[in-house]
Design a protein around this motif. Structure first.
Motif, PDB file in Angstrom:
ATOM      1  N   GLU A 177     -34.561  -7.885  -6.499  1.00  0.00           N
ATOM      2  CA  GLU A 177     -33.437  -7.504  -7.003  1.00  0.00           C
ATOM      3  C   GLU A 177     -33.329  -5.946  -7.497  1.00  0.00           C
ATOM      4  N   ALA A 178     -32.501  -5.277  -7.081  1.00  0.00           N
ATOM      5  CA  ALA A 178     -32.500  -3.717  -7.432  1.00  0.00           C
ATOM      6  C   ALA A 178     -31.361  -3.453  -8.293  1.00  0.00           C
ATOM      7  N   VAL A 179     -31.939  -2.607  -9.224  1.00  0.00           N
ATOM      8  CA  VAL A 179     -30.817  -1.788 -10.176  1.00  0.00           C
ATOM      9  C   VAL A 179     -30.193  -0.941  -9.409  1.00  0.00           C
TER      10      VAL A 179
ATOM     11  N   GLY B 152     -43.068   9.844 -12.845  1.00  0.00           N
ATOM     12  CA  GLY B 152     -43.646  11.179 -12.567  1.00  0.00           C
ATOM     13  C   GLY B 152     -45.230  11.193 -13.068  1.00  0.00           C
ATOM     14  N   PHE B 153     -45.842  10.068 -12.653  1.00  0.00           N
ATOM     15  CA  PHE B 153     -47.277  10.333 -13.366  1.00  0.00           C
ATOM     16  C   PHE B 153     -47.997  10.975 -12.182  1.00  0.00           C
ATOM     17  N   SER B 154     -47.607  11.416 -11.167  1.00  0.00           N
ATOM     18  CA  SER B 154     -48.501  12.483 -10.311  1.00  0.00           C
ATOM     19  C   SER B 154     -49.777  11.869  -9.780  1.00  0.00           C
TER      20      SER B 154
ATOM     21  N   ILE C 277     -37.541  -6.124 -14.186  1.00  0.00           N
ATOM     22  CA  ILE C 277     -36.569  -6.336 -12.770  1.00  0.00           C
ATOM     23  C   ILE C 277     -37.482  -5.469 -11.570  1.00  0.00           C
ATOM     24  N   ASP C 278     -37.419  -5.757 -10.521  1.00  0.00           N
ATOM     25  CA  ASP C 278     -38.165  -5.104  -9.594  1.00  0.00           C
ATOM     26  C   ASP C 278     -37.418  -5.069  -8.107  1.00  0.00           C
ATOM     27  N   ARG C 279     -37.034  -4.413  -7.315  1.00  0.00           N
ATOM     28  CA  ARG C 279     -36.630  -4.532  -6.094  1.00  0.00           C
ATOM     29  C   ARG C 279     -37.447  -5.321  -5.019  1.00  0.00           C
ATOM     30  N   TRP C 280     -38.369  -5.090  -5.359  1.00  0.00           N
ATOM     31  CA  TRP C 280     -39.344  -6.019  -4.537  1.00  0.00           C
ATOM     32  C   TRP C 280     -40.345  -7.004  -5.273  1.00  0.00           C
ATOM     33  N   GLY C 281     -41.089  -6.574  -6.044  1.00  0.00           N
ATOM     34  CA  GLY C 281     -41.977  -7.384  -6.931  1.00  0.00           C
ATOM     35  C   GLY C 281     -43.255  -6.836  -7.540  1.00  0.00           C
ATOM     36  N   PRO C 282     -44.231  -7.266  -8.296  1.00  0.00           N
ATOM     37  CA  PRO C 282     -45.299  -6.579  -9.048  1.00  0.00           C
ATOM     38  C   PRO C 282     -45.922  -5.862  -8.182  1.00  0.00           C
TER      39      PRO C 282
ATOM     40  N   GLY D 284     -61.637  15.009 -16.160  1.00  0.00           N
ATOM     41  CA  GLY D 284     -60.928  15.937 -15.202  1.00  0.00           C
ATOM     42  C   GLY D 284     -59.366  15.945 -15.581  1.00  0.00           C
ATOM     43  N   ARG D 285     -59.104  15.141 -16.751  1.00  0.00           N
ATOM     44  CA  ARG D 285     -57.690  15.038 -17.143  1.00  0.00           C
ATOM     45  C   ARG D 285     -57.034  16.389 -17.782  1.00  0.00           C
ATOM     46  N   HIS D 286     -55.984  16.541 -17.652  1.00  0.00           N
ATOM     47  CA  HIS D 286     -55.296  17.703 -18.234  1.00  0.00           C
ATOM     48  C   HIS D 286     -55.489  17.358 -19.716  1.00  0.00           C
TER      49      HIS D 286
ATOM     50  N   THR E 147     -39.990   3.452 -12.604  1.00  0.00           N
ATOM     51  CA  THR E 147     -39.319   3.409 -11.159  1.00  0.00           C
ATOM     52  C   THR E 147     -40.241   4.296 -10.187  1.00  0.00           C
ATOM     53  N   GLY E 148     -41.302   4.756 -10.966  1.00  0.00           N
ATOM     54  CA  GLY E 148     -41.911   5.674  -9.813  1.00  0.00           C
ATOM     55  C   GLY E 148     -41.302   6.845  -9.177  1.00  0.00           C
ATOM     56  N   VAL E 149     -41.546   6.787  -7.980  1.00  0.00           N
ATOM     57  CA  VAL E 149     -40.907   7.888  -7.133  1.00  0.00           C
ATOM     58  C   VAL E 149     -39.442   7.744  -7.030  1.00  0.00           C
TER      59      VAL E 149
ATOM     60  N   SER F 133     -46.696   0.458 -15.058  1.00  0.00           N
ATOM     61  CA  SER F 133     -45.943   1.040 -16.102  1.00  0.00           C
ATOM     62  C   SER F 133     -45.020   0.062 -16.901  1.00  0.00           C
ATOM     63  N   GLY F 134     -43.953  -0.492 -15.957  1.00  0.00           N
ATOM     64  CA  GLY F 134     -42.842  -1.288 -16.331  1.00  0.00           C
ATOM     65  C   GLY F 134     -43.491  -2.694 -16.947  1.00  0.00           C
ATOM     66  N   ALA F 135     -44.608  -3.425 -16.058  1.00  0.00           N
ATOM     67  CA  ALA F 135     -45.021  -4.504 -16.495  1.00  0.00           C
ATOM     68  C   ALA F 135     -45.765  -4.496 -17.883  1.00  0.00           C
TER      69      ALA F 135
HETATM   70  C1  LIG Z   1     -52.908   6.507  -2.851  1.00  0.00           C
HETATM   71  C2  LIG Z   1     -53.052   6.484  -4.436  1.00  0.00           C
HETATM   72  C3  LIG Z   1     -54.026   6.846  -5.380  1.00  0.00           C
HETATM   73  C4  LIG Z   1     -53.998   6.636  -6.621  1.00  0.00           C
HETATM   74  N1  LIG Z   1     -55.086   6.710  -7.189  1.00  0.00           N
HETATM   75  C5  LIG Z   1     -55.020   6.627  -8.868  1.00  0.00           C
HETATM   76  C6  LIG Z   1     -56.106   6.408  -9.311  1.00  0.00           C
HETATM   77  O1  LIG Z   1     -57.396   6.492  -8.938  1.00  0.00           O
HETATM   78  N2  LIG Z   1     -55.939   6.324 -10.707  1.00  0.00           N
HETATM   79  C7  LIG Z   1     -54.767   6.381 -11.528  1.00  0.00           C
HETATM   80  O2  LIG Z   1     -54.649   6.445 -12.601  1.00  0.00           O
HETATM   81  N3  LIG Z   1     -53.899   6.567 -10.511  1.00  0.00           N
HETATM   82  C8  LIG Z   1     -53.858   6.600  -9.324  1.00  0.00           C
HETATM   83  N4  LIG Z   1     -52.640   6.696  -8.696  1.00  0.00           N
HETATM   84  C9  LIG Z   1     -51.401   6.581  -9.280  1.00  0.00           C
HETATM   85  C10 LIG Z   1     -50.927   5.482  -9.943  1.00  0.00           C
HETATM   86  O3  LIG Z   1     -51.046   4.487  -8.909  1.00  0.00           O
HETATM   87  C11 LIG Z   1     -49.334   5.720 -10.229  1.00  0.00           C
HETATM   88  O4  LIG Z   1     -49.311   6.597 -11.076  1.00  0.00           O
HETATM   89  C12 LIG Z   1     -49.261   4.178 -11.120  1.00  0.00           C
HETATM   90  O5  LIG Z   1     -49.368   3.195 -10.136  1.00  0.00           O
HETATM   91  C13 LIG Z   1     -47.326   4.347 -11.215  1.00  0.00           C
HETATM   92  O6  LIG Z   1     -47.129   3.080 -11.716  1.00  0.00           O
HETATM   93  P1  LIG Z   1     -45.552   3.016 -12.060  1.00  0.00           P
HETATM   94  O7  LIG Z   1     -45.380   1.658 -12.709  1.00  0.00           O
HETATM   95  O8  LIG Z   1     -45.210   4.189 -12.978  1.00  0.00           O
HETATM   96  O9  LIG Z   1     -44.945   3.172 -10.810  1.00  0.00           O
HETATM   97  P2  LIG Z   1     -44.848   2.241  -9.540  1.00  0.00           P
HETATM   98  O10 LIG Z   1     -46.158   1.274  -9.218  1.00  0.00           O
HETATM   99  O11 LIG Z   1     -44.392   2.908  -8.225  1.00  0.00           O
HETATM  100  O12 LIG Z   1     -43.771   1.134  -9.829  1.00  0.00           O
HETATM  101  C14 LIG Z   1     -42.383   1.514  -9.515  1.00  0.00           C
HETATM  102  C15 LIG Z   1     -41.640   0.200  -9.419  1.00  0.00           C
HETATM  103  O13 LIG Z   1     -40.337   0.408  -9.381  1.00  0.00           O
HETATM  104  C16 LIG Z   1     -39.520  -0.361  -8.524  1.00  0.00           C
HETATM  105  N5  LIG Z   1     -38.159   0.205  -8.714  1.00  0.00           N
HETATM  106  C17 LIG Z   1     -37.878   1.497  -8.147  1.00  0.00           C
HETATM  107  N6  LIG Z   1     -36.393   1.415  -8.247  1.00  0.00           N
HETATM  108  C18 LIG Z   1     -36.013   0.327  -8.436  1.00  0.00           C
HETATM  109  C19 LIG Z   1     -34.790   0.171  -8.876  1.00  0.00           C
HETATM  110  N7  LIG Z   1     -33.565   0.655  -8.546  1.00  0.00           N
HETATM  111  N8  LIG Z   1     -34.418  -1.238  -8.788  1.00  0.00           N
HETATM  112  C20 LIG Z   1     -35.517  -2.210  -9.171  1.00  0.00           C
HETATM  113  N9  LIG Z   1     -36.682  -1.717  -9.095  1.00  0.00           N
HETATM  114  C21 LIG Z   1     -37.039  -0.411  -8.560  1.00  0.00           C
HETATM  115  C22 LIG Z   1     -40.285  -0.298  -7.438  1.00  0.00           C
HETATM  116  O14 LIG Z   1     -39.941  -1.440  -6.405  1.00  0.00           O
HETATM  117  C23 LIG Z   1     -41.832  -0.295  -7.963  1.00  0.00           C
HETATM  118  O15 LIG Z   1     -42.377  -1.481  -7.906  1.00  0.00           O
HETATM  119  C24 LIG Z   1     -52.639   6.761  -7.138  1.00  0.00           C
HETATM  120  C25 LIG Z   1     -51.461   6.455  -6.506  1.00  0.00           C
HETATM  121  C26 LIG Z   1     -51.583   6.270  -4.851  1.00  0.00           C
HETATM  122  C27 LIG Z   1     -50.469   6.254  -4.177  1.00  0.00           C
END
Ligand SMILES: Cc1cc2nc3c(=O)[nH]c(=O)nc-3n(C[C@H](O)[C@H](O)[C@H](O)COP(=O)(O)OP(=O)(O)OC[C@H]3O[C@@H](n4cnc5c(N)ncnc54)[C@H](O)[C@@H]3O)c2cc1C
Length: 392
Positions: free
Chosen positions: A167-169, A341-343, A30-35, A51-53, A198-200, A12-14
């Motif tokens: 680097e973490a925010v 909250g992409f769930s 910026i990411d606390r770990w990396g891509p 199967g999407r909502h 920031t995902g979860v 999402s962020g990239a």
């Molecule tokens: C096992 C599993 C199976 C899945 N299967 C599918 C699938 O088949 N199809 C599908 O569409 N989706 C699937 N998903 C969901 C999908 O992978 C996620 O919804 C999506 O990758 C979320 O991306 P994101 O960029 O929003 O979050 P993330 O990929 O979680 O990225 C968040 C980033 O924020 C960084 N971050 C957080 N807090 C900070 C901070 N304070 N400072 C700096 N960096 C920070 C973290 O280091 C992390 O890299 C699955 C997920 C899992 C876990």
């Protein structure tokens, strides 16, 4: 000074940083770990509309159109393949459930069909002969998550984005209520806007601003095998979402079980380097879960039982009460944009999420409907509306 800081280098962020940089905005990613250090690396990486909502379907359909040309757009491989998604029926009840889903989604304009047992085995001979039938969406597919996120990051950097990894925010600063800077473990970045992808992990940054996204982390165990001969082109999953999987383009099987409540802490240690890649937290599964999921997926795709298990991990899902994301620029904090909250569905949406979040950060209306993803919906929701389902 950056115009916009994007926090989180998952898909999402990239993708957001890429879209902002391409539109001439000065952006720091910026990411606390990396891509792809968290969900975007842990994922099954199915690219699915079926199967999407109903609220997510227009985004998923637009995303699939993006995926078709993404490797060319980003000038790097994504290993995207579009050979369909099979949702499998093990019981008569599953068949009835899938038949209803197919009817509803065909009405919504998706090209989805039911396959009987013979048609299923013609299309996917690797599926166990006792599976009764399946829904089939030919325009679904899958991609390589690390390659895709790396492609977005590299293209963002070529377009001028500044990358700060490891680097973490730690806080978002405001002046007169408007975003003015982020404080990080490495200093302070003045900015006019912040995108939280920031995902979860996002709520720790939102709490001081008086905001919170209702998310509970759910844990999903994933198994990955060594490469074997290609037998399965589609993403497959059981109708009740108890397991799902696919064969990667290099022959590895990648498959999961269903989600379970996560009982650990989100206070992860720093992560580690593997080669030139900083990897994020590595959560290990229980032996019993690995055995159960191996048996369950092996009963669907028997070829996996002869493959060598290569790695396994637990992925965390940013699960909201209705299993829909929060995508919004909340009026309470001008300059703040939320994409979290992409769930368990956010990988497929990534290219479109990036376009939408970039538009919101530029304070422009996105060209896709996002009203269903506002934070305020939770104020009137008393019970979970939609169970979490993982279908690839
Ligand atoms: C096992 C599993 C199976 C899945 N299967 C599918 C699938 O088949 N199809 C599908 O569409 N989706 C699937 N998903 C969901 C999908 O992978 C996620 O919804 C999506 O990758 C979320 O991306 P994101 O960029 O929003 O979050 P993330 O990929 O979680 O990225 C968040 C980033 O924020 C960084 N971050 C957080 N807090 C900070 C901070 N304070 N400072 C700096 N960096 C920070 C973290 O280091 C992390 O890299 C699955 C997920 C899992 C876990």
């Amino acid at each position: 000074m950056a115009d916009v800081v994007v926090v989180g280098a998952g898909i999402s962020g990239a993708a957001t940083a890429y879209n902002l940089a391409m539109s001439g905005v000065s952006v720091t990613l910026i990411d606390r770990w990396g891509p792809a250090a968290m969900a975007s690396g842990w994922t099954l990486a199915g690219v699915r509309q079926s199967g999407r909502h109903a609220a997510e379907l227009p985004l998923a359909q637009a995303a699939v159109a993006d995926w078709e040309g993404l490797a060319e757009t980003l000038d790097a491989p994504t290993h995207y393949t579009q050979q369909g998604n099979l949702r499998l029926a093990r019981t008569e009840a599953h068949l009835a459930q899938l038949t209803a889903m197919v009817a509803g989604q065909r009405d919504a304009g998706l090209d989805l069909v039911m396959l009987d047992q013979a048609a299923l085995h013609d299309r996917a001979p690797a599926i166990a002969p006792d599976v009764l039938g399946a829904s089939f969406c030919a325009t679904d597919g899958h991609a390589d998550p690390h390659a895709t996120v790396a492609a977005f990051v590299a293209a963002a950097e070529r377009a001028g984005a500044v990358l700060r990894f490891g680097e973490a925010v730690v806080a978002i600063e405001t002046e007169a209520g408007r975003v003015s800077a982020v404080r990080t473990t490495g200093g302070r970045i003045a900015c006019g806007g912040v995108v939280l992808a920031t995902g979860v992990m996002g709520n720790a940054l939102l709490a001081p601003l008086g905001l919170s996204v209702p998310m509970v982390p759910r844990a999903v165990t994933l198994l990955r095998t060594a490469p074997v001969a290609p037998v399965l082109a589609q993403v497959v999953g059981i109708a009740d979402a108890s397991c799902a999987g696919r064969q990667e383009v290099d022959g590895r099987f990648r498959f999961t079980g269903a989600g379970a409540p996560f009982t650990g802490t989100l206070d992860f240690p720093q992560g580690a380097w593997i080669g030139d890649r900083r990897v994020g937290p590595r959560l290990m599964p229980k032996v019993g879960d690995v055995a159960r999921i191996a048996q369950m997926f092996g009963a669907l795709v028997p070829a996996t039982l002869d493959a060598t298990l290569d790695e396994s991990w637990v992925g965390l899902i940013d699960s909201t009460p209705d299993a829909l994301p929060v995508i919004e620029a909340p009026a309470a904090v001008p300059g703040l944009v939320l994409g979290m909250g992409f769930s368990g569905h956010g990988f497929c949406l990534g290219p479109v999420t990036g376009r939408i979040l970039a538009a919101l950060a530029r304070e422009e209306p996105p060209n896709l409907p996002i009203d269903a993803f506002r934070l305020k919906r939770f104020a009137t929701q008393s019970a979970p509306a939609e169970p979490l389902t993982l279908h690839g």
